[in-house]
Design an enzyme around this catalytic site. Structure first.
Site, PDB file in Angstrom:
ATOM      1  N   HIS A   1     -17.902  72.075 -53.313  1.00 34.24           N
ATOM      2  CA  HIS A   1     -18.452  71.493 -54.436  1.00 34.24           C
ATOM      3  C   HIS A   1     -18.932  69.753 -53.833  1.00 34.24           C
ATOM      4  O   HIS A   1     -19.935  69.202 -54.629  1.00 34.24           O
ATOM      5  CB  HIS A   1     -17.594  70.964 -55.541  1.00 34.24           C
ATOM      6  CG  HIS A   1     -17.501  72.142 -56.632  1.00 34.24           C
ATOM      7  ND1 HIS A   1     -16.642  73.284 -56.462  1.00 34.24           N
ATOM      8  CD2 HIS A   1     -18.381  72.709 -57.555  1.00 34.24           C
ATOM      9  CE1 HIS A   1     -17.217  74.358 -57.153  1.00 34.24           C
ATOM     10  NE2 HIS A   1     -18.228  73.769 -57.775  1.00 34.24           N
TER      11      HIS A   1
ATOM     12  N   CYS B   1     -28.052  78.316 -62.753  1.00 29.95           N
ATOM     13  CA  CYS B   1     -27.601  77.196 -62.341  1.00 29.95           C
ATOM     14  C   CYS B   1     -26.979  76.783 -61.002  1.00 29.95           C
ATOM     15  O   CYS B   1     -26.246  75.898 -60.646  1.00 29.95           O
ATOM     16  CB  CYS B   1     -27.076  76.568 -63.487  1.00 29.95           C
ATOM     17  SG  CYS B   1     -25.476  77.360 -63.999  1.00 29.95           S
TER      18      CYS B   1
ATOM     19  N   GLU C   1     -20.389  84.672 -63.259  1.00 38.63           N
ATOM     20  CA  GLU C   1     -20.120  84.070 -61.943  1.00 38.63           C
ATOM     21  C   GLU C   1     -19.306  84.918 -61.033  1.00 38.63           C
ATOM     22  O   GLU C   1     -19.076  84.960 -59.899  1.00 38.63           O
ATOM     23  CB  GLU C   1     -19.377  82.871 -61.916  1.00 38.63           C
ATOM     24  CG  GLU C   1     -20.029  81.639 -62.854  1.00 38.63           C
ATOM     25  CD  GLU C   1     -19.274  80.536 -62.664  1.00 38.63           C
ATOM     26  OE1 GLU C   1     -19.506  79.606 -61.595  1.00 38.63           O
ATOM     27  OE2 GLU C   1     -18.417  79.976 -63.697  1.00 38.63           O
TER      28      GLU C   1
ATOM     29  N   ASP D   1     -20.765  80.685 -57.134  1.00 39.08           N
ATOM     30  CA  ASP D   1     -19.541  81.720 -57.054  1.00 39.08           C
ATOM     31  C   ASP D   1     -20.021  83.293 -57.155  1.00 39.08           C
ATOM     32  O   ASP D   1     -19.156  83.894 -56.386  1.00 39.08           O
ATOM     33  CB  ASP D   1     -18.632  81.342 -58.471  1.00 39.08           C
ATOM     34  CG  ASP D   1     -17.819  80.358 -58.328  1.00 39.08           C
ATOM     35  OD1 ASP D   1     -17.287  80.033 -57.264  1.00 39.08           O
ATOM     36  OD2 ASP D   1     -17.699  79.465 -59.228  1.00 39.08           O
TER      37      ASP D   1
HETATM   38  C1  PEP Z   1     -22.054  78.296 -59.690  1.00 40.88           C
HETATM   39  O1  PEP Z   1     -20.829  78.840 -59.276  1.00 40.88           O
HETATM   40  O2  PEP Z   1     -23.068  78.681 -59.351  1.00 40.88           O
HETATM   41  C2  PEP Z   1     -22.035  77.082 -60.537  1.00 40.88           C
HETATM   42  C3  PEP Z   1     -23.195  76.700 -61.004  1.00 40.88           C
HETATM   43  O3  PEP Z   1     -20.827  76.453 -60.574  1.00 40.88           O
HETATM   44  P1  PEP Z   1     -19.999  75.492 -59.410  1.00 40.88           P
HETATM   45  O4  PEP Z   1     -20.790  75.494 -58.229  1.00 40.88           O
HETATM   46  O5  PEP Z   1     -19.632  74.393 -60.062  1.00 40.88           O
HETATM   47  O6  PEP Z   1     -18.614  76.451 -59.329  1.00 40.88           O
HETATM   48 MG    MG Z   2     -19.172  78.255 -60.434  1.00 43.24          MG
END
Ligand code: PEP
Ligand code: MG
Length: 760
Positions: free
Chosen positions: A366, A678, A607, A631
């Protein structure tokens, strides 16, 4: 044997440099195997020769002198075959090549095992004996285990060792010392290292020139006084419950802190110019090393007392240290940390920051995702970087390839300066795109939304023409606090996002903590956090936290009505049902309280693999689906998104990932539900083209990459995109797919968005 192995590894780990590491290994292995000779030959990458680097039993004068070509002798054969060779009389072997200066002619028995780190041959570990005999199976197994365990330490010591020399030549010569990591955010930065010290972690304290020696001494004495006071207080409060010998331990602690013990040595180090924290680390390290070498188990245990005392003093020293926001950053600062965290990025002043460098973490951690949204070139997972020793040094950070150069030469600086200039030009060319639609040359419209989380994201996103927020990571504001924000606090934070984007839609994801996003005030200790208590699992277990968040979102949207609520990490339909029922409860409560709430759209993130196969069931229950490909990739490929050691296996273009992504769209569309993405893949120009061809209804990405993706879409036709997708779906190798995408973008005149070619 196991005990011998453990002791050797422990001792090797505390050796200060490569030479000592190798010396310890040969001495200890020779003793453990009870053989006449133990030697290490390391492969010199420049000359491709094996060089005798350490020996116990051969002529010491030949160390550093004796060498063999890569294919020479039995050592060469061990390297070539990448397996042990065990001979009762080496001189009889046809590959035998005798190096005169070593005096090895009298040794007959030979066992050589390769030293391999991450598939790379580092050298060969050899034991020899005068007798004509075969080393037995246990000895062979011991040597193989030893070599496998030591390979990492040797690789690390090799890397750090060159920084040691680098310290000496800091002002005299340039070294271009290179460290490999992985890309966190593309772009190049040239700047000066500012090392972040992790709290209460002595190993992470960098050496730093003391600005004011007297002041450092004073800080140290104050910290010392506080620790003494703490110890006395604990001793007093426990005095009745402890036996006298246990009480004496506190006196021992206090004596260790005396001026003629630890304290005196630290002061001497400060007087030599190191700051108090660095001086403390050096002294403690040395004592710990000496104690851990002792044979007597009682004395060996004292190493942990010294470490504990060191940590206590450090905590006091750090309590008076300035916070990240108060640090006086140089112009062009490159922030270096053992583990870059989202919380750090929430605090760091960005005006002087040109790059980010993290020893741990990977491209989809992250922290890296946030770095991308800030548009700051970032390298993650530079695991061999001796980060505590590079404070103040000049660094080139290559966010394209994930490489870092410490103390670079003028030639290399010029090369990278050219790349920075080219990148600037590319960005300038993209500036006029804000008002233009993301539409292909043949008129296919592709809505581009943005991912947010940091305060600065909103302005940047609007500035770049985002058409909505596809993912607002609500956990980010939670992470830079000392306790859960109140409903009112949350309402205000959310209102700012909703208001800035109204009437455009804003997708707020419910709290997604756990995994690599811990909250400082809600610690979760787990063996396997990515498979643990994460996302919706936590919030359904804590309806009080979930309801407060939902109420805050709904109140924030009053009168704007552009809120969409999205649920992370969902694996089963009952989670969706439960979450929906809590959302309905919040809606009715607020209506009863007189708030004008409009029912928000509710969506589910796909995910995890389980969700892929339930898309239609989810789609019947919700208003939209959004794919979290970050994920999803980690769970499909069983590759930790945070682990730099397996970063090369984390492949967004893996055929399994691409098939899953296509399947999800097809399934969602059967239920006539919109589906967006996303994850970071949408932010990659090549990825965006494929996702568009698959039929995704919108792409949501970081603000930095949005103009690049828009430019790409405006320069292709949907027909070209579909053609590329169908070729790629028939391929079965992720690397080849990657290359094809790169070459195709180049062919379409979009080469500026592929990684530039950088000299090795
Ligand atoms: C993902 O897992 O693609 C997502 C958008 O969520 P994060 O990256 O915050 O886990
Ligand atoms: Mg995620």
């Amino acid at each position: 044997m196991l005990e011998a192995l453990r002791k050797i590894v422990q001792e090797v780990n505390s050796a200060p440099d490569l030479e000592s590491v190798l010396r310890v290994i040969v001495r200890r292995v020779q003793r453990a195997v009870r053989t006449d000779v133990c030697s290490i030959y390391l492969l010199d990458p420049a000359t491709q020769r094996f060089i005798l680097k350490a020996t116990q039993g051969l002529n010491k004068k030949s160390v550093g002198q004796a060498s063999l070509s890569r294919s020479e002798g039995i050592v060469g054969l061990v390297g070539e075959r990448a397996e042990p060779i065990n001979l009762e009389d080496a001189s009889k072997h046809q590959a035998y090549s005798y190096i005169q200066e070593t005096g090895e002619e009298k040794f007959h028995a030979f066992l050589g095992v390769p030293i391999i780190h991450h598939r790379e041959l580092l050298g060969v570990l050899v034991v020899q004996q005068e007798a004509i005999r075969r080393f037995d199976e246990t000895e062979e197994a011991f040597m193989v285990t030893m070599s496998a365990q030591l390979a990492g330490v040797i690789a690390h010591a090799e890397a750090t060792g060159s920084i040691g020399k680098l310290d000496d030549v800091k002002n005299k010569g340039k070294t271009d010392r290179k460290f490999e990591g992985v890309s966190g955010c593309v772009g190049v930065a040239i700047g000066q290292a500012v090392v972040m010290t992790p709290l209460a972690d002595l190993n992470g304290v960098p050496d730093r020139q003391a600005k004011d020696i007297e002041l450092e001494k004073e800080k140290f004495q104050n910290a010392l006084a506080s620790v003494r006071k703490d110890i006395k207080k604990v001793a007093r409060s426990l005095s009745k419950r402890l036996r006298s010998e246990e009480r004496e331990l506190f006196d021992v602690y206090l004596r260790m802190l005396d001026d003629n013990a630890l304290a005196g040595e630290v002061v001497a180090q400060i007087e030599n110019g190191n700051w108090a924290q660095g001086a403390l680390r050096k002294v403690v390290e040395e004592h710990v090393r000496q104690f851990s070498l002792m044979e007597d188990p009682y004395l060996r245990e004292r190493a942990s007392d010294i470490r504990d005392l060191g940590r206590r003093i450090l905590t006091w020293l750090q309590s008076s240290a300035p916070s990240l926001a108060e640090i006086d950053f140089p112009e062009n600062a490159i922030l270096v940390a053992d583990e870059l965290t989202p919380a750090m990025l929430g605090e760091v002043p960005t005006d002087k920051l040109v790059g980010l460098l993290s020893v741990n973490g990977s491209g989809n951690s992250h922290a890296a995702i946030l770095a991308r949204s800030m548009g700051i070139p970032t390298v993650m997972g530079a695991v061999d970087l001796p980060y505590t020793r590079i404070e103040g040094m000049q660094i080139i950070l290559d966010g394209f390839s994930g490489r870092v150069f410490v103390n670079p030469s003028d030639d290399l600086l010029q090369c990278y300066q050219d790349i920075i200039d080219e990148e600037r030009q590319v960005n300038a060319d993209l500036e006029g795109l804000k008002e233009l639609p993301a539409e292909t040359k043949d008129g296919y419209r592709m809505p581009l939304w943005v991912n947010t989380g940091l305060v600065t994201d909103v302005a940047r996103s609007l500035d770049r023409g985002a058409e909505g927020i596809g993912l607002y990571r609500t956990e980010i504001p939670f992470m830079i606090r000392d306790f859960f924000p109140s409903e009112q606090d949350q309402t205000e934070t959310y209102r700012r996002q909703l208001e800035a984007f109204a009437p455009r839609p804003v997708t707020m994801r419910t709290l997604d903590v756990g995994g690599d996003k811990p909250l400082p005030y809600f610690p979760i200790e787990e063996e396997n956090p990515f498979l643990g208590w994460r996302g919706i699992r936590i919030t359904l277990d804590h309806p009080e936290i979930f309801l407060v968040q939902i109420r805050a979102m709904l109140r924030a949207a009053e009168g704007l009505d552009n809120l969409r609520i999205m649920l992370p990490m969902v694996t089963s339909v009952h989670e969706v049902d439960e979450a929906k029922s809590l959302i309905s409860q919040a809606v009715s409560e607020l209506r009863e309280e007189g708030v004008k709430v409009v029912q928000p759209q509710i969506g589910v993130m796909v995910e995890v693999p389980a969700a892929v196969y339930q898309v239609r069931r989810f789609a019947r229950r919700v208003d939209f689906i959004s794919v979290g490909s970050n994920d999803l990739t980690q769970y499909l490929l069983a590759v930790d998104r945070n682990n730099p050691r397996v970063a090369n296996l984390y492949m967004s273009y893996h055929p399994a990932v691409l098939r899953a992504l296509q399947f999800i769209v097809q399934e969602a569309h059967k239920e006539e539900v919109t589906v967006s993405i996303c994850g970071e893949m949408a932010a990659d120009p090549g990825g965006a083209v494929l996702l568009m061809a698959m039929g995704y209804d919108m792409l949501s990405m970081n603000a930095t990459n949005l103009p690049r993706v828009k430019y790409t879409i405006r320069h292709v036709t949907i027909e070209q995109a579909s053609g590329l997708l169908s070729t790629i779906l028939s391929m079965d190798d992720a690397d080849k797919i990657h290359l094809l995408i790169r070459d195709t973008l180049k062919k379409w005149g979009l080469g500026q968005f592929t990684r530039p070619t950088i000299p090795d």
